[in-house]
Scaffold this motif. Structure first.
Motif, PDB file in Angstrom:
ATOM      1  N   ILE A 136       0.873  -1.177   0.000  1.00 15.24           N
ATOM      2  CA  ILE A 136       0.000   0.000   0.000  1.00 15.24           C
ATOM      3  C   ILE A 136       0.907   1.223   0.000  1.00 15.24           C
ATOM      4  O   ILE A 136       1.641   1.457   0.959  1.00 15.24           O
ATOM      5  CB  ILE A 136      -0.913   0.034   1.233  1.00 15.24           C
ATOM      6  CG1 ILE A 136      -1.668  -1.278   1.403  1.00 15.24           C
ATOM      7  CG2 ILE A 136      -1.892   1.211   1.139  1.00 15.24           C
ATOM      8  CD1 ILE A 136      -2.376  -1.393   2.742  1.00 15.24           C
ATOM      9  N   MET A 137       0.868   1.998  -1.063  1.00 12.36           N
ATOM     10  CA  MET A 137       1.737   3.166  -1.177  1.00 12.36           C
ATOM     11  C   MET A 137       1.065   4.388  -0.569  1.00 12.36           C
ATOM     12  O   MET A 137      -0.078   4.712  -0.896  1.00 12.36           O
ATOM     13  CB  MET A 137       2.082   3.436  -2.638  1.00 12.36           C
ATOM     14  CG  MET A 137       2.741   2.279  -3.355  1.00 12.36           C
ATOM     15  SD  MET A 137       3.344   2.779  -4.993  1.00 12.36           S
ATOM     16  CE  MET A 137       3.452   1.182  -5.805  1.00 12.36           C
ATOM     17  N   VAL A 138       1.771   5.060   0.330  1.00 10.84           N
ATOM     18  CA  VAL A 138       1.272   6.284   0.954  1.00 10.84           C
ATOM     19  C   VAL A 138       2.314   7.380   0.804  1.00 10.84           C
ATOM     20  O   VAL A 138       3.510   7.111   0.689  1.00 10.84           O
ATOM     21  CB  VAL A 138       0.924   6.068   2.444  1.00 10.84           C
ATOM     22  CG1 VAL A 138      -0.123   4.968   2.603  1.00 10.84           C
ATOM     23  CG2 VAL A 138       2.178   5.731   3.254  1.00 10.84           C
ATOM     24  N   ALA A 139       1.845   8.622   0.848  1.00  7.72           N
ATOM     25  CA  ALA A 139       2.733   9.738   0.533  1.00  7.72           C
ATOM     26  C   ALA A 139       3.550  10.222   1.722  1.00  7.72           C
ATOM     27  O   ALA A 139       4.613  10.811   1.540  1.00  7.72           O
ATOM     28  CB  ALA A 139       1.914  10.910  -0.035  1.00  7.72           C
ATOM     29  N   THR A 140       3.059   9.996   2.948  1.00  8.26           N
ATOM     30  CA  THR A 140       3.719  10.613   4.096  1.00  8.26           C
ATOM     31  C   THR A 140       3.788   9.666   5.291  1.00  8.26           C
ATOM     32  O   THR A 140       3.028   8.706   5.397  1.00  8.26           O
ATOM     33  CB  THR A 140       2.949  11.881   4.543  1.00  8.26           C
ATOM     34  OG1 THR A 140       1.659  11.486   5.054  1.00  8.26           O
ATOM     35  CG2 THR A 140       2.769  12.860   3.396  1.00  8.26           C
ATOM     36  N   GLN A 141       4.682  10.002   6.217  1.00  5.68           N
ATOM     37  CA  GLN A 141       4.803   9.246   7.455  1.00  5.68           C
ATOM     38  C   GLN A 141       3.541   9.373   8.293  1.00  5.68           C
ATOM     39  O   GLN A 141       3.104   8.412   8.940  1.00  5.68           O
ATOM     40  CB  GLN A 141       6.007   9.738   8.262  1.00  5.68           C
ATOM     41  CG  GLN A 141       6.296   8.916   9.509  1.00  5.68           C
ATOM     42  CD  GLN A 141       6.691   7.486   9.184  1.00  5.68           C
ATOM     43  OE1 GLN A 141       7.564   7.264   8.354  1.00  5.68           O
ATOM     44  NE2 GLN A 141       6.047   6.519   9.836  1.00  5.68           N
ATOM     45  N   GLY A 142       2.939  10.557   8.280  1.00  2.00           N
ATOM     46  CA  GLY A 142       1.722  10.765   9.062  1.00  2.00           C
ATOM     47  C   GLY A 142       0.601   9.835   8.640  1.00  2.00           C
ATOM     48  O   GLY A 142      -0.096   9.258   9.489  1.00  2.00           O
ATOM     49  N   ILE A 143       0.393   9.686   7.337  1.00  2.00           N
ATOM     50  CA  ILE A 143      -0.658   8.788   6.854  1.00  2.00           C
ATOM     51  C   ILE A 143      -0.280   7.338   7.125  1.00  2.00           C
ATOM     52  O   ILE A 143      -1.141   6.513   7.477  1.00  2.00           O
ATOM     53  CB  ILE A 143      -0.906   9.014   5.356  1.00  2.00           C
ATOM     54  CG1 ILE A 143      -1.461  10.419   5.130  1.00  2.00           C
ATOM     55  CG2 ILE A 143      -1.871   7.974   4.793  1.00  2.00           C
ATOM     56  CD1 ILE A 143      -2.777  10.696   5.846  1.00  2.00           C
ATOM     57  N   GLU A 144       0.993   6.998   6.977  1.00  2.00           N
ATOM     58  CA  GLU A 144       1.427   5.631   7.293  1.00  2.00           C
ATOM     59  C   GLU A 144       1.126   5.299   8.752  1.00  2.00           C
ATOM     60  O   GLU A 144       0.591   4.225   9.055  1.00  2.00           O
ATOM     61  CB  GLU A 144       2.922   5.477   7.020  1.00  2.00           C
ATOM     62  CG  GLU A 144       3.439   4.090   7.326  1.00  2.00           C
ATOM     63  CD  GLU A 144       4.897   3.896   6.946  1.00  2.00           C
ATOM     64  OE1 GLU A 144       5.494   2.896   7.402  1.00  2.00           O
ATOM     65  OE2 GLU A 144       5.438   4.731   6.195  1.00  2.00           O
ATOM     66  N   ALA A 148      -1.575   2.487  10.025  1.00  2.00           N
ATOM     67  CA  ALA A 148      -1.084   1.399  10.879  1.00  2.00           C
ATOM     68  C   ALA A 148      -1.929   1.295  12.153  1.00  2.00           C
ATOM     69  O   ALA A 148      -2.259   0.192  12.611  1.00  2.00           O
ATOM     70  CB  ALA A 148       0.386   1.621  11.219  1.00  2.00           C
ATOM     71  N   ARG A 149      -2.275   2.440  12.728  1.00  2.00           N
ATOM     72  CA  ARG A 149      -3.121   2.439  13.926  1.00  2.00           C
ATOM     73  C   ARG A 149      -4.500   1.852  13.631  1.00  2.00           C
ATOM     74  O   ARG A 149      -5.151   1.303  14.527  1.00  2.00           O
ATOM     75  CB  ARG A 149      -3.276   3.867  14.475  1.00  2.00           C
ATOM     76  CG  ARG A 149      -2.035   4.416  15.157  1.00  2.00           C
ATOM     77  CD  ARG A 149      -2.356   5.657  15.963  1.00  2.00           C
ATOM     78  NE  ARG A 149      -2.881   6.745  15.150  1.00  2.00           N
ATOM     79  CZ  ARG A 149      -2.133   7.661  14.562  1.00  2.00           C
ATOM     80  NH1 ARG A 149      -0.813   7.632  14.707  1.00  2.00           N
ATOM     81  NH2 ARG A 149      -2.686   8.627  13.850  1.00  2.00           N
ATOM     82  N   ARG A 150      -4.949   1.951  12.390  1.00  2.00           N
ATOM     83  CA  ARG A 150      -6.275   1.453  12.012  1.00  2.00           C
ATOM     84  C   ARG A 150      -6.214   0.029  11.448  1.00  2.00           C
ATOM     85  O   ARG A 150      -7.178  -0.453  10.863  1.00  2.00           O
ATOM     86  CB  ARG A 150      -6.925   2.406  11.007  1.00  2.00           C
ATOM     87  CG  ARG A 150      -7.271   3.761  11.611  1.00  2.00           C
ATOM     88  CD  ARG A 150      -8.077   4.613  10.653  1.00  2.00           C
ATOM     89  NE  ARG A 150      -8.450   5.888  11.237  1.00  2.00           N
ATOM     90  CZ  ARG A 150      -9.516   6.111  12.009  1.00  2.00           C
ATOM     91  NH1 ARG A 150     -10.315   5.088  12.308  1.00  2.00           N
ATOM     92  NH2 ARG A 150      -9.784   7.308  12.489  1.00  2.00           N
ATOM     93  N   GLY A 151      -5.081  -0.621  11.588  1.00  2.00           N
ATOM     94  CA  GLY A 151      -5.006  -2.030  11.248  1.00  2.00           C
ATOM     95  C   GLY A 151      -4.525  -2.350   9.849  1.00  2.00           C
ATOM     96  O   GLY A 151      -4.607  -3.501   9.413  1.00  2.00           O
TER      97      GLY A 151
END
Length: 345
Positions: A136-144, A148-151
């Protein structure tokens, strides 16, 4: 390598996802790769409810399968969670071929804002969509961190870049022939969709000196234009015209709390425009602790404070973002398979 990209977002719709994919295609082709796009213009489609400019493909499964098999790609990337994205996911799972996905948009928050659908339900659907993805590609550490917190698992970074030749400081844009020559200074600018999920009302409600300008189109445009006669609504702008509007302003105000990145942040910074935004994922990752903007829950105070930031500081920060590095990350995240694998599946 031949890469097949499936996206429910494509021209004539213009947003951060479309611009990112279009630039990615150009960068990949420049590097010698072949890109095959599967987009709504290849199918019968209907307007998306509340967003008529977004087209939703109707029953795309069989035609999509034929397009994929004709392309014989080395890798498949599914960019969006719409009808084409779900059809491509089913195709890959049925044939047991790897695929990657991207989390461009915080759909659960958007759907909650528009239709009051509970976040846990929407995130459960998103986990199902992305759960079988190889990456799953994400743009930022914040979204990662948030995913991750949401499973969510198996997350990889795919950042963004900015065209620093198009988006650049233009002193002439602030002169008597510039787009805001008749407006009182300072000019506070918003660029993006004029829609509820962008939290644009928070910008319009600020008590700021000078002028407010909104560049963009969307479902709320006419309503907000009537309700805020003192605000300049410039409509959608593109290319040199858009770049000139950035360069003519004094501060860029980004009220969104739901963007996964915010490509407009980079465009503003590259144009020498300091940023004011909330301290949420997107602005935190793009602006962060740099001196190029002010992040605060007091958006009005942030906008006023950002006026003191030199254009050179904003521009220098934008120059640290590269489309070449972004494209290299994308390639690293792919999960290629042998040409002809689909024929044998």
């Amino acid at each position: 390598m031949r890469i097949l990209v499936v996206s429910d977002a494509w021209f004539p719709q213009v947003n951060g996802v479309v611009r990112t994919l279009d630039t990615l295609r150009a960068e990949l082709e420049k590097a010698g790769h072949e890109v095959v796009l599967v987009t709504p213009d290849c199918f019968r489609s209907v307007p998306c409810p509340t967003y008529p400019e977004i087209r939703l493909a109707l029953k795309p499964g069989r035609r999509l399968a034929r397009m994929v098999e004709a392309a014989q790609p080395c890798a498949i990337h599914i960019a969006t969670e719409g009808p084409l994205g779900w059809a491509a996911r089913r195709y890959c799972l049925k044939r047991r071929v790897p695929f990657t996905t991207a989390y461009h948009t915080k759909f659960p928050e958007y759907i909650q804002a528009r239709f009051r659908v509970p976040l846990p339900l929407s995130y459960a659907v998103m986990r199902r969509f992305h759960g079988k993805s190889s990456r799953i590609m994400v743009a930022t550490q914040g979204i990662e961190d948030e995913l991750a917190r949401r499973g969510f698992g198996n997350i990889g970074r795919w950042s963004r870049g900015v065209d620093t030749e198009l988006f650049r400081p233009r002193p002439e844009a602030r002169g008597e022939d510039g787009p805001f020559a008749a407006l009182p200074r300072p000019v506070f600018l918003y660029v993006g969709r004029v829609a509820v999920e962008k939290n644009i009302q928070a910008f319009l409600d600020l008590d700021l000196p000078g002028s407010k300008v909104v560049v963009g189109d969307g479902p709320l445009l006419e309503d907000l234009r009537r309700r805020h006669p003192g605000v300049t609504f410039a409509g959608a702008r593109f290319g040199e015209d858009l770049a000139t509007h950035y360069a003519a302003a004094d501060c860029f105000v980004f009220p969104s709390r739901t963007d996964t990145f915010g490509l407009v942040l980079l465009e503003a910074l590259a144009s020498g425009l300091p940023v004011a935004a909330y301290p949420v994922p997107g602005p935190l990752d793009v602006v962060g602790g740099s001196a190029a903007g002010v992040l605060s829950e007091d958006l009005q105070g942030a906008a006023l404070a950002a006026l003191a930031i030199p254009a050179e500081t904003a521009r220098a920060h934008a120059l640290t973002f590269s489309w070449a590095a972004c494209t290299a990350q994308f390639l690293d995240n792919l999960r290629p398979f042998p040409v002809g694998r689909l024929s044998a599946a």
